[in-house]
Design an enzyme around this catalytic site. Structure first.
Site, short mmCIF file in Angstrom:
data_model
loop_
_atom_site.label_atom_id
_atom_site.label_comp_id
_atom_site.label_asym_id
_atom_site.label_seq_id
_atom_site.Cartn_x
_atom_site.Cartn_y
_atom_site.Cartn_z
N LEU A 10 0.84 -1.20 0.00
CA LEU A 10 0.00 0.00 0.00
C LEU A 10 0.88 1.25 0.00
O LEU A 10 1.65 1.49 0.93
CB LEU A 10 -0.93 -0.01 1.21
CG LEU A 10 -1.77 -1.29 1.38
CD1 LEU A 10 -2.76 -1.13 2.53
CD2 LEU A 10 -2.51 -1.64 0.09
N ARG A 17 1.91 14.95 6.77
CA ARG A 17 2.75 15.33 7.92
C ARG A 17 4.22 15.44 7.55
O ARG A 17 5.00 16.00 8.31
CB ARG A 17 2.57 14.31 9.05
CG ARG A 17 1.22 14.40 9.75
CD ARG A 17 1.00 13.24 10.70
NE ARG A 17 2.06 13.11 11.67
CZ ARG A 17 2.22 12.04 12.45
NH1 ARG A 17 1.39 11.01 12.35
NH2 ARG A 17 3.22 11.99 13.31
N TYR A 353 42.39 17.13 -8.63
CA TYR A 353 41.08 16.85 -9.19
C TYR A 353 41.26 16.06 -10.47
O TYR A 353 41.87 16.52 -11.44
CB TYR A 353 40.31 18.14 -9.51
CG TYR A 353 39.06 17.85 -10.30
CD1 TYR A 353 37.99 17.15 -9.71
CD2 TYR A 353 38.96 18.20 -11.64
CE1 TYR A 353 36.85 16.84 -10.44
CE2 TYR A 353 37.81 17.89 -12.38
CZ TYR A 353 36.77 17.21 -11.77
OH TYR A 353 35.65 16.88 -12.49
N ALA A 367 50.83 16.44 -6.63
CA ALA A 367 49.98 17.35 -5.87
C ALA A 367 49.58 18.56 -6.71
O ALA A 367 50.39 19.10 -7.46
CB ALA A 367 50.71 17.80 -4.61
#
Length: 451
Positions: A10, A17, A353, A367
């Protein structure tokens, strides 16, 4: 499993709420929607045909149900006039195969486990024709009480407001979950009336009707956490806490070491190998698979990533969707990886990145390196060959390829592909001006004094 088994889930409730535009059952616990939790559990419980009952504007819920379980069917409860009415919305599904067992569950109760289905299944195998799932909360106030005979047969479910003092002393409460092993279930449910304060058709009234037909009604008992229903954000957070506690316990049981388990957060589909070590404050989003002997150091965020045997991640690393790391890869502090294949033994240990590309076996990314993958309109790929060395503070402007064994000098901005074994240095020449600093300071000091 001998008898044919079906389930009606169901999912038509509006969930007002929750104070959300999102349908209640599409909110998430452990990164998985509530309805998807229930459907995944039914799949794990073993070949149960399922129909999800949605509301009149339930297209999004139906779509999620299909995405989770492609074989599921759906039905629509147009008027939402109670739980029995909701089950009867699936009349065609029920009448198509009028035999075996039918379970009725709720899409906003995501923590029910396959073991709970097994307990109900066992009661029907022992002769029960209707099984009510009960639980014993610390505070039963407000719950319907399950009343039984001395031999355990259920005689009634009494709502709290209608119960006598003796009945309110009963600790066993109704979860709403039921199982039926009766012929003509649709006909039985159609006998339920709506002569009550709300004018609704309650599934619990099926017990009295079933007993009048001579059916045996019994109760199976589960823990309160299993049947925790979600009607508010607070209950959603409570369910999340239960899910995380279970996930942590399962991880520890499977051979994962966690230094501070209470700080590690899992998704429903997180997969961990043996001898994995998770340091504090690790968060798993959806779609993470980790092989054996992996260490994830503190304060890492992982989602949509695959990590090979022996890899070390972090601390403070972020793996985004499409990060596919082979064995013995090293991803260090403040490194972000997105949609990148990293070969065995490749390293990016600091402040980098890596987005949209490949990094070959044993390559080293220094780095401050950035894959410049986006031109404002499209994403482009960076390819780094096996054994290549990328010096610190380099910008690789995609599309670009760094050949096998090639070197990129620190501080370079690489815009053209580098052949195998070559050295590429792309930076301005260094200009040194003797005694410039002292002349500059003197000039600026004089200006300051002149005011």
């Amino acid at each position: 499993m001998t008898a044919r088994e079906r389930a009606v889930v169901l999912a038509a409730g509006k969930g007002t709420r929750m104070k959300s535009e999102l349908p209640k059952v599409l909110h998430r616990v452990g990164g998985r929607t509530l309805v998807a939790h229930v459907l995944a559990m039914l799949t794990e419980a073993g070949g149960i045909e399922t129909c999800v009952v949605v509301g009149p504007e339930g297209e999004a819920v139906a779509s999620e149900a299909k995405a989770t379980s492609p074989d599921v069917t759906t039905a629509t409860q147009m008027n939402q006039a109670g739980t029995a009415d909701a089950v009867l919305a699936a009349r065609d599904f029920l009448d198509a195969h009028d035999d075996g067992i039918v379970y009725v569950l709720f899409a906003d109760t995501p923590l029910v486990r396959p073991e709970t289905i097994d307990a109900m299944r066992a009661r029907t195998a022992a002769g029960a024709q209707v099984v009510v799932l009960g639980f014993a909360p610390d505070d039963p106030t407000g719950y319907g009480r399950i009343l039984t005979t001395a031999d355990g047969e259920v005689t009634a479910i009494r709502e709290h407001r209608d119960a006598t003092e003796d009945e309110r002393a009963v600790r066993l409460c109704n979860s709403g979950v039921m199982a039926f092993a009766v012929p003509g279930l649709s006909a039985l449910l159609s006998e339920i009336g709506n002569d009550n304060a709300k004018g609704e058709y309650y599934l619990t009234d099926a017990i009295e009707i079933a007993r009048a037909k001579g059916y045996r009604v019994e109760v199976a008992v589960t823990g309160s956490d299993d049947v925790l229903g979600i009607n508010s954000r607070a209950q959603l957070a409570e369910a999340e806490a239960v899910f995380q506690t279970r996930a942590r316990a399962a991880a520890l049981e499977s051979g994962v070491t966690m230094i501070a388990p209470e700080t590690v957060y899992f998704s429903a589909d997180t997969k961990l190998g043996r001898d994995v070590t998770l340091e504090p404050n690790v968060f798993f989003g959806a779609g993470v698979t980790i092989a054996d002997n992996v260490t994830v150091k503190a304060n890492c965020h992982l989602e949509g990533a695959t990590i090979g045997d022996g890899a070390v991640i972090g601390p403070f690393a972020r793996l985004r969707p499409g990060a596919n790391l082979s064995n013995d890869v090293r991803i260090g502090n403040f490194v972000e990886v997105k949609n990148v294949e990293m070969g065995a033994g490749a390293k990016a240990n600091h402040l980098a990145y890596l987005g949209d590309g490949t990094v070959g076996d044993a390559a080293n990314v220094g780095a401050g390196t950035i894959f410049c993958n986006y031109d404002g309109f499209n994403k482009h790929r960076t390819e780094i060959g096996d054994g290549a060395f990328i010096g610190s503070n380099s910008a690789l402007v995609a599309p670009v390829r760094i050949g096998e064994g090639a070197y990129v000098g620190s501080g370079s901005v690489i815009t053209k592909s580098v052949p195998d074994g070559a050295l590429a240095v792309a930076r301005g020449s260094q200009d040194i001006r003797e005694n410039w600093a002292q002349r500059f300071r003197a000039r600026m000091s004089a200006k300051k004094k002149a005011g």
